[in-house]
Enzyme design. Structure first.
Site, PDB file in Angstrom:
ATOM      1  N   ASN A   1     -10.127  -2.674  -6.804  1.00  0.00           N
ATOM      2  CA  ASN A   1      -9.293  -1.744  -7.585  1.00  0.00           C
ATOM      3  C   ASN A   1      -9.903  -1.350  -8.929  1.00  0.00           C
ATOM      4  O   ASN A   1      -9.488  -0.353  -9.537  1.00  0.00           O
ATOM      5  CB  ASN A   1      -7.886  -2.325  -7.809  1.00  0.00           C
TER       6      ASN A   1
ATOM      7  N   ASP B   1       0.822  -1.217   0.000  1.00  0.00           N
ATOM      8  CA  ASP B   1       0.000   0.000   0.000  1.00  0.00           C
ATOM      9  C   ASP B   1       0.861   1.273   0.000  1.00  0.00           C
ATOM     10  O   ASP B   1       2.017   1.241   0.414  1.00  0.00           O
ATOM     11  CB  ASP B   1      -0.916  -0.021   1.232  1.00  0.00           C
TER      12      ASP B   1
END
Ligand code: V0D
Length: 232
Positions: free
Chosen positions: A61, A13
């Site tokens: 995503n 991340d």
């Protein structure tokens, strides 16, 4: 050393935020993040880790801006153009978990070619979680489990070990450690079943700035923590 850990999972991340902080596009962060996959994979291989599972693309995503998704779809091809030879030299095997059929045909082909090219390598498995979601994985497993129950292929007495054989990670050892970069303390739908007993480590660095040295340090500290609180 930290080779006691057989299976390490990583949530990579902070790429976009890292790029923005230096007045760069988010895509610059993704490219840098992709370079760092190589660095960390090589370090993991040297440590004797058997499986390194990386959260590359979640089922969530797809909600990102179309241009960003398009850019991400090109990363596997760039990655292999640069590193496939090195992966071969280091005997690293590529695998994926997740539902690849949702990806553009070109991306699927690149992935299948890399899996095929490295399938006889006997060293570390570098597993990319692609269009992967933990709840989805458990749902798919439950449906197949129910069908097999229906057809008498398994018994109503089937236990957790049998259920695990329906998960996408069925061929891998249990996950020992999951590291998430960039400070958020969440699992974000990654390996939900598999992380039931794993050590969870959250580090503040963004993924592109998470170095092999820090990776080794985190694993050593986690091993020490396990030794101190391990019960015996
Ligand atoms: C972006 C940080 C390597 C996370 C790393 C399509 C977000 C860079 C790959 C890759 C991504 C995937 C499969 C493969 C070889 C390489 C990758 C995506 C995103 C999603 F076989 N980096 N990388 N794939 N990022």
């Amino acid at each position: 050393m930290s080779a006691q850990f057989k299976h390490v999972a990583l949530i990579m991340d902070g790429n976009g935020r890292w790029a923005k902080k230096q007045n760069q596009e988010r895509t610059f962060g993704h490219s840098s993040g992709s370079e760092n996959v190589r660095e960390i994979a090589i370090a993991a291989n040297e440590l004797g880790i058997e499986v390194l599972t990386l959260y590359a693309f979640s089922t969530e995503n797809w909600k990102r801006p179309m241009d960003e998704v398009k850019f991400l779809m090109k990363l596997p091809e760039i990655f292999f153009a640069k590193f496939l030879q090195e992966l071969m030299e280091k005997n690293i095997r590529i695998q994926t978990i997740g539902e690849l059929d949702a990806f553009p045909n070109d991306t699927q082909k690149v992935l299948l070619r890399a899996i095929e090219a490295t399938k006889h390598n006997t060293g570390m498995i570098l597993c990319f979680a692609m269009n992967y979601g933990g709840k989805r994985e458990i749902l798919l497993a439950a449906k197949q489990f129910a069908e097999d129950l229906n057809h008498g292929k398994i018994s109503m007495l089937a236990d957790e070990e049998i259920f695990e054989s329906y998960l996408m990670t069925k061929d891998y050892p249990p996950v020992d450690v999951c590291i998430r970069t960039s400070g958020e303390q969440r699992l974000s739908n990654f390996l939900l079943w598999q992380l039931a007993y794993a050590e969870l480590v959250f580090v503040p660095e963004a993924w592109p700035e998470f170095t092999p040295e820090r990776f080794k340090e985190v694993l050593t500290q986690t091993a020490d923590r396990e030794r101190r609180f391990g019960g015996i």
